[in-house]
Design an enzyme around this catalytic site. Sequence first.
Site, PDB file in Angstrom:
ATOM      1  N   ASN A  11       1.758   1.232  12.369  1.00 41.39           N
ATOM      2  CA  ASN A  11       0.428   1.302  11.753  1.00 41.39           C
ATOM      3  C   ASN A  11      -0.162  -0.109  11.788  1.00 41.39           C
ATOM      4  O   ASN A  11       0.219  -0.960  11.001  1.00 41.39           O
ATOM      5  CB  ASN A  11       0.560   1.806  10.307  1.00 41.39           C
ATOM      6  CG  ASN A  11      -0.761   1.767   9.568  1.00 41.39           C
ATOM      7  OD1 ASN A  11      -1.834   1.617  10.182  1.00 41.39           O
ATOM      8  ND2 ASN A  11      -0.708   1.915   8.249  1.00 41.39           N
ATOM      9  N   LYS A  13      -3.107  -1.012  11.078  1.00 40.23           N
ATOM     10  CA  LYS A  13      -4.109  -1.233  10.027  1.00 40.23           C
ATOM     11  C   LYS A  13      -5.350  -1.929  10.618  1.00 40.23           C
ATOM     12  O   LYS A  13      -5.681  -1.724  11.784  1.00 40.23           O
ATOM     13  CB  LYS A  13      -3.509  -2.051   8.879  1.00 40.23           C
ATOM     14  CG  LYS A  13      -2.168  -1.514   8.421  1.00 40.23           C
ATOM     15  CD  LYS A  13      -1.728  -2.093   7.108  1.00 40.23           C
ATOM     16  CE  LYS A  13      -0.305  -1.694   6.819  1.00 40.23           C
ATOM     17  NZ  LYS A  13       0.096  -1.922   5.447  1.00 40.23           N
ATOM     18  N   HIS A  99      -2.426   7.589   3.567  1.00 41.33           N
ATOM     19  CA  HIS A  99      -1.774   6.276   3.491  1.00 41.33           C
ATOM     20  C   HIS A  99      -2.118   5.632   2.148  1.00 41.33           C
ATOM     21  O   HIS A  99      -3.231   5.807   1.632  1.00 41.33           O
ATOM     22  CB  HIS A  99      -2.225   5.385   4.648  1.00 41.33           C
ATOM     23  CG  HIS A  99      -1.401   4.128   4.727  1.00 41.33           C
ATOM     24  ND1 HIS A  99      -1.669   3.025   3.943  1.00 41.33           N
ATOM     25  CD2 HIS A  99      -0.297   3.826   5.443  1.00 41.33           C
ATOM     26  CE1 HIS A  99      -0.768   2.088   4.192  1.00 41.33           C
ATOM     27  NE2 HIS A  99       0.080   2.558   5.103  1.00 41.33           N
ATOM     28  N   GLU A 101      -3.023   2.830   1.282  1.00 42.65           N
ATOM     29  CA  GLU A 101      -4.256   2.026   1.228  1.00 42.65           C
ATOM     30  C   GLU A 101      -5.497   2.927   1.184  1.00 42.65           C
ATOM     31  O   GLU A 101      -6.504   2.565   0.578  1.00 42.65           O
ATOM     32  CB  GLU A 101      -4.282   1.042   2.413  1.00 42.65           C
ATOM     33  CG  GLU A 101      -3.256  -0.071   2.186  1.00 42.65           C
ATOM     34  CD  GLU A 101      -2.495  -0.510   3.418  1.00 42.65           C
ATOM     35  OE1 GLU A 101      -2.995  -0.344   4.545  1.00 42.65           O
ATOM     36  OE2 GLU A 101      -1.358  -1.019   3.254  1.00 42.65           O
ATOM     37  N   GLU A 171       6.538   6.136   1.323  1.00 41.95           N
ATOM     38  CA  GLU A 171       6.229   4.715   1.324  1.00 41.95           C
ATOM     39  C   GLU A 171       5.980   4.251  -0.108  1.00 41.95           C
ATOM     40  O   GLU A 171       4.856   4.424  -0.625  1.00 41.95           O
ATOM     41  CB  GLU A 171       4.970   4.449   2.147  1.00 41.95           C
ATOM     42  CG  GLU A 171       5.080   4.907   3.583  1.00 41.95           C
ATOM     43  CD  GLU A 171       4.109   4.156   4.474  1.00 41.95           C
ATOM     44  OE1 GLU A 171       4.578   3.368   5.297  1.00 41.95           O
ATOM     45  OE2 GLU A 171       2.892   4.320   4.308  1.00 41.95           O
ATOM     46  N   GLY A 177       3.963  -4.039   2.675  1.00 43.55           N
ATOM     47  CA  GLY A 177       3.386  -5.355   2.954  1.00 43.55           C
ATOM     48  C   GLY A 177       3.809  -6.440   1.984  1.00 43.55           C
ATOM     49  O   GLY A 177       3.230  -7.521   1.952  1.00 43.55           O
ATOM     50  N   SER A 218       7.911  -2.489   4.290  1.00 44.07           N
ATOM     51  CA  SER A 218       8.595  -3.718   4.701  1.00 44.07           C
ATOM     52  C   SER A 218       9.858  -3.468   5.534  1.00 44.07           C
ATOM     53  O   SER A 218      10.857  -4.179   5.398  1.00 44.07           O
ATOM     54  CB  SER A 218       8.899  -4.584   3.476  1.00 44.07           C
ATOM     55  OG  SER A 218       7.687  -4.963   2.836  1.00 44.07           O
ATOM     56  N   GLY A 239       4.325  -1.250   9.236  1.00 40.13           N
ATOM     57  CA  GLY A 239       3.058  -1.979   9.230  1.00 40.13           C
ATOM     58  C   GLY A 239       3.229  -3.336   9.897  1.00 40.13           C
ATOM     59  O   GLY A 239       3.183  -3.480  11.125  1.00 40.13           O
TER      60      GLY A 239
HETATM   61  C1  PEP Z   1       2.526   0.691   6.238  1.00 37.17           C
HETATM   62  O1  PEP Z   1       1.466   0.182   6.551  1.00 37.17           O
HETATM   63  O2  PEP Z   1       2.599   1.922   6.197  1.00 37.17           O
HETATM   64  C2  PEP Z   1       3.663  -0.184   5.898  1.00 37.17           C
HETATM   65  C3  PEP Z   1       4.786   0.380   5.560  1.00 37.17           C
HETATM   66  O3  PEP Z   1       3.451  -1.546   5.968  1.00 37.17           O
HETATM   67  P1  PEP Z   1       4.609  -2.690   5.971  1.00 37.17           P
HETATM   68  O4  PEP Z   1       5.643  -2.269   6.970  1.00 37.17           O
HETATM   69  O5  PEP Z   1       3.897  -3.933   6.341  1.00 37.17           O
HETATM   70  O6  PEP Z   1       5.176  -2.719   4.578  1.00 37.17           O
END
Ligand code: PEP
Length: 257
Positions: A11, A13, A99, A101, A171, A177, A218, A239
């Site tokens: 992703n 973003k 998601h 966000e 998630e 992030g 992460s 991400g």
């Molecule tokens: C995501 O954007 O779904 C995500 C898990 O981001 P990250 O891997 O940066 O935590």
Amino acid sequence: MAKRKPFVGGNWKMNLHLSEALALTEELAAKFRATDKVDVVICPAFAYLAQVGQVLKKAGSGIKLGAQDCYFEANGAFTGEVSLSMLKDVGVSVVLTGHSERRHVLGESDELINRKTRAALAAGLEVILCVGEKLEQREAGMTDGVNLGQTSLGLAGVKPEQMSKVTIAYEPVWAIGTGKTATPADAQAAHARIRSFVKSGLYNEAIGDGLRIQYGGSVKPANAAELFGQADIDGGLIGGASLKAADFLAILDGAVQ
Ligand code: PEP
């Protein structure tokens, strides 16, 4: 039961401008070869879907093209939105819905997420429905309640025969992030709870057994293999670490065990 084929998503973003997005796609497509061991999707920003899709098509790497969001209406006066037929037009076959966000920064409701999920499935696309608790909800012991609530509201009205096109991404919001990752044991426990709810609360044993549940939050090369090695974790949604080819490829290696 044999483990499900892992599914790993990148992703991107609102990151990477055109030249960077194309360079990353070219590198991934050159180094990743489609295998029966893992499914892969990359989700660039809307603006670059068509061009990224052309690179993927030309390279024939088997990497799928995904959209980070969609709108549920077919066409009309919805300024700024993108329809599912437009996404299909440029080669998208997978859509993220819900998601964190979109939920917590852009304010999407479970009802809106459900409409998008149902519309994407009706359009024949695969859906990755994202669920996960915030830190304060975890601390209040609400992790399972939040996950099961978002799963059931997100999938309301989704027919059993559509479930082969659904993936859930668990998630935890506090892990996205932030560099903080759920322990493999905590993530496994949340995944097992979601799966058993899908089996006995929402659908049936076979659908629950076949459902892929990705972990996101992460994930990096150093922790991917251990997370993906858990019985109920079927790959991940990535991400930050999906923005660098070497990291994303190393994570894909972690999914192939
Ligand atoms: C995501 O954007 O779904 C995500 C898990 O981001 P990250 O891997 O940066 O935590």
